[in-house]
Design a protein around this motif. Structure first.
Motif, PDB file in Angstrom:
ATOM      1  N   ILE A  29       0.836  -1.201   0.000  1.00  0.00           N
ATOM      2  CA  ILE A  29       0.000   0.000   0.000  1.00  0.00           C
ATOM      3  C   ILE A  29       0.869   1.248   0.000  1.00  0.00           C
ATOM      4  O   ILE A  29       0.594   2.219  -0.725  1.00  0.00           O
ATOM      5  CB  ILE A  29      -0.947  -0.008   1.215  1.00  0.00           C
ATOM      6  CG1 ILE A  29      -1.945  -1.159   1.106  1.00  0.00           C
ATOM      7  CG2 ILE A  29      -1.689   1.324   1.337  1.00  0.00           C
ATOM      8  CD1 ILE A  29      -2.816  -1.344   2.329  1.00  0.00           C
ATOM      9  N   LEU A  33       0.703   3.935  -3.081  1.00  0.00           N
ATOM     10  CA  LEU A  33       0.150   5.281  -2.867  1.00  0.00           C
ATOM     11  C   LEU A  33       1.226   6.295  -2.508  1.00  0.00           C
ATOM     12  O   LEU A  33       0.912   7.419  -2.094  1.00  0.00           O
ATOM     13  CB  LEU A  33      -0.921   5.229  -1.767  1.00  0.00           C
ATOM     14  CG  LEU A  33      -2.160   4.384  -2.112  1.00  0.00           C
ATOM     15  CD1 LEU A  33      -3.136   4.347  -0.946  1.00  0.00           C
ATOM     16  CD2 LEU A  33      -2.855   4.912  -3.367  1.00  0.00           C
ATOM     17  N   ASP A  34       2.488   5.899  -2.635  1.00  0.00           N
ATOM     18  CA  ASP A  34       3.631   6.803  -2.489  1.00  0.00           C
ATOM     19  C   ASP A  34       3.697   7.444  -1.107  1.00  0.00           C
ATOM     20  O   ASP A  34       3.796   8.672  -0.969  1.00  0.00           O
ATOM     21  CB  ASP A  34       3.591   7.890  -3.571  1.00  0.00           C
ATOM     22  CG  ASP A  34       4.934   8.618  -3.710  1.00  0.00           C
ATOM     23  OD1 ASP A  34       5.958   8.009  -3.344  1.00  0.00           O
ATOM     24  OD2 ASP A  34       4.947   9.778  -4.158  1.00  0.00           O
ATOM     25  N   SER A  90      -6.298   7.809  -3.503  1.00  0.00           N
ATOM     26  CA  SER A  90      -5.237   8.486  -2.761  1.00  0.00           C
ATOM     27  C   SER A  90      -5.172   7.952  -1.343  1.00  0.00           C
ATOM     28  O   SER A  90      -6.127   7.346  -0.835  1.00  0.00           O
ATOM     29  CB  SER A  90      -5.494   9.992  -2.719  1.00  0.00           C
ATOM     30  OG  SER A  90      -6.639  10.288  -1.934  1.00  0.00           O
ATOM     31  N   PHE A  91      -4.036   8.201  -0.701  1.00  0.00           N
ATOM     32  CA  PHE A  91      -3.851   7.695   0.656  1.00  0.00           C
ATOM     33  C   PHE A  91      -4.809   8.374   1.632  1.00  0.00           C
ATOM     34  O   PHE A  91      -5.364   7.720   2.521  1.00  0.00           O
ATOM     35  CB  PHE A  91      -2.405   7.925   1.099  1.00  0.00           C
ATOM     36  CG  PHE A  91      -2.134   7.426   2.487  1.00  0.00           C
ATOM     37  CD1 PHE A  91      -2.081   6.064   2.756  1.00  0.00           C
ATOM     38  CD2 PHE A  91      -1.942   8.324   3.535  1.00  0.00           C
ATOM     39  CE1 PHE A  91      -1.848   5.602   4.040  1.00  0.00           C
ATOM     40  CE2 PHE A  91      -1.702   7.861   4.826  1.00  0.00           C
ATOM     41  CZ  PHE A  91      -1.648   6.500   5.081  1.00  0.00           C
ATOM     42  N   ARG A 157      -5.168  -4.046  -3.819  1.00  0.00           N
ATOM     43  CA  ARG A 157      -6.585  -3.758  -4.083  1.00  0.00           C
ATOM     44  C   ARG A 157      -7.385  -5.055  -4.279  1.00  0.00           C
ATOM     45  O   ARG A 157      -8.567  -5.124  -3.930  1.00  0.00           O
ATOM     46  CB  ARG A 157      -6.723  -2.863  -5.307  1.00  0.00           C
ATOM     47  CG  ARG A 157      -6.097  -1.480  -5.111  1.00  0.00           C
ATOM     48  CD  ARG A 157      -6.287  -0.606  -6.344  1.00  0.00           C
ATOM     49  NE  ARG A 157      -5.520   0.631  -6.254  1.00  0.00           N
ATOM     50  CZ  ARG A 157      -5.940   1.743  -5.640  1.00  0.00           C
ATOM     51  NH1 ARG A 157      -7.132   1.764  -5.081  1.00  0.00           N
ATOM     52  NH2 ARG A 157      -5.179   2.821  -5.587  1.00  0.00           N
TER      53      ARG A 157
END
Length: 388
Positions: A29, A33-34, A90-91, A157
């Motif tokens: 994750i 999501l960087d 997005s996170f 996901r």
């Protein structure tokens, strides 16, 4: 009746996947999501806060619904939350979704336990509650490793998408298999809130926070402890986590059987006292490769054996208004999770060594045992009837 309990256990299986599988998926994750892995750990905290808030809140606002409809509503919300998690772009949105997904967790557990208990004779109700909780323990033993492996291969996901399928299957099973008769009438908020004025209920909730805080003080730091003290390699950690899960599973089954035969208040005293002794012994025993797996198994067994007894005591104390109190049990468990992890971390940060989380756990379990003794002395008193 066993068939009717099956979709309830499937629901707790889905909940167990959502709560714990994300821990194994944090690296994927974080990369996807960087964000950093420590930042991704916020997903665990957000879910836990959702459980604490949602258990009493959702239960209170849905009290007028029949319990079967409450279960369908809560598990449907859970499915939607996981679907949104699978699609979160997005996170920040994923953190918000994790909080929302946690909201129906405790409410579902609380109502499912009451429904399961209502489907069997009174002398078998603790075993029925244990059967519902088996879904959670099986999720730890089998489901979480499988979801983690799937997420590592296909992507994180996909793991959330699988949970959606499991949750929707539970919804369908509840609608088709759980009888609408005999599972409780719509509750009154006034009567449900009045239960929290009872000393016996408050003692049990406080006992959970302290006593089960000992379990989580140990479990939260199990990886560094077994590698740093017992000398196992990191590749053995998943195996010992599986051993812990097996202990939880056996504890759930045995706890249900014992609580049906013995005063559950006495069961609480014995289990918490035994947990305190075991965690105290673990400070030294965890240095041994032979004893460490036995300690891990034993802590899991004693921790989950407590659940059917706690549920039985709350049902006895609340009598005709048990819904909100039953949901509050799961808020208390998550407060225990946060408390145990925090105090164990403080002990480690203070330089007390890798045995410190076990020592903290022993102290918390002993405090819980003291409260269990007070609960035993208070005895079982019928709940007062209060008009809403």
């Amino acid at each position: 009746m066993r068939v009717a309990i099956l979709p309830l256990a499937l629901g707790t299986f889905a909940i167990g996947l959502t709560e714990f599988a994300v821990m194994g998926l944090l690296p994927q994750i974080a990369t996807g999501l960087d964000v950093s892995v420590p930042a991704a750990g916020t997903l665990v905290t957000a879910y836990a806060i959702g459980v604490v808030v949602g258990a009493p809140l959702l239960t209170a606002v849905s009290l007028r619904l029949p319990r079967t409809r409450m279960l369908i509503l809560f598990m449907a919300m859970f499915a939607v939350g996981n679907a949104l998690a699978a699609a979160a772009p997005s996170f920040g949105l994923l953190v918000a979704v994790r909080f929302l997904t946690g909201l129906p967790h405790g409410a579902f557990f609380g109502v499912a336990a009451l429904v399961a208990a209502s489907l069997v004779p009174e002398e078998r109700r603790a075993r029925a509650v244990a059967a519902v909780f088996l879904g959670l323990t099986v999720a730890n033993v089998l489901g979480v490793p499988a979801a983690t492996a799937l997420g590592s291969v296909v992507g994180w996901r996909a793991a959330f998408a699988v949970i959606v399928v499991v949750a929707l299957t539970s919804v369908a099973g509840i609608a088709l298999l759980v009888p609408r008769a005999g599972v409780g009438t719509p509750a009154r908020l006034g009567a449900e809130l009045a239960v929290f004025r009872q000393r016996s209920v408050l003692l049990v909730l406080a006992m959970i926070v302290l006593g089960c805080g000992g379990l989580f003080a140990f479990y939260s730091y199990i990886a560094p402890v077994i590698t740093g003290l017992a000398g196992f390699g990191s590749d053995v950690v998943p195996v010992l986590l599986g051993v812990f899960g097996l202990g939880m599973t056996l504890g759930t089954v045995l706890g249900g059987r014992v609580a049906d035969r013995v005063d559950p208040r006495r069961v609480m005293v014995v289990l918490l006292a035994a947990q305190a002794v075991l965690l105290a012994a673990a400070v030294l025993a965890l240095h041994s490769r032979w004893l460490a797996p036995l300690v891990v198994f034993g802590v899991g067994l004693l921790g989950l054996a407590l659940v059917p007894a706690v549920q039985s005591v709350v049902m006895d104390a609340a009598r005709d208004a048990p819904v909100l109190a039953s949901a509050a049990i799961h808020s208390a468990f998550n407060v225990a999770n946060a408390l145990g992890a925090a105090l164990g971390g403080v002990a480690l940060a203070a330089g007390l060594g890798l045995g410190a989380p076990s020592a903290v756990g022993a102290l918390l379990a002993a405090m819980g045992a003291v409260l269990a003794v007070f609960s035993l002395r208070a005895g079982t008193r019928p709940a007062a009837t209060v008009d809403a």
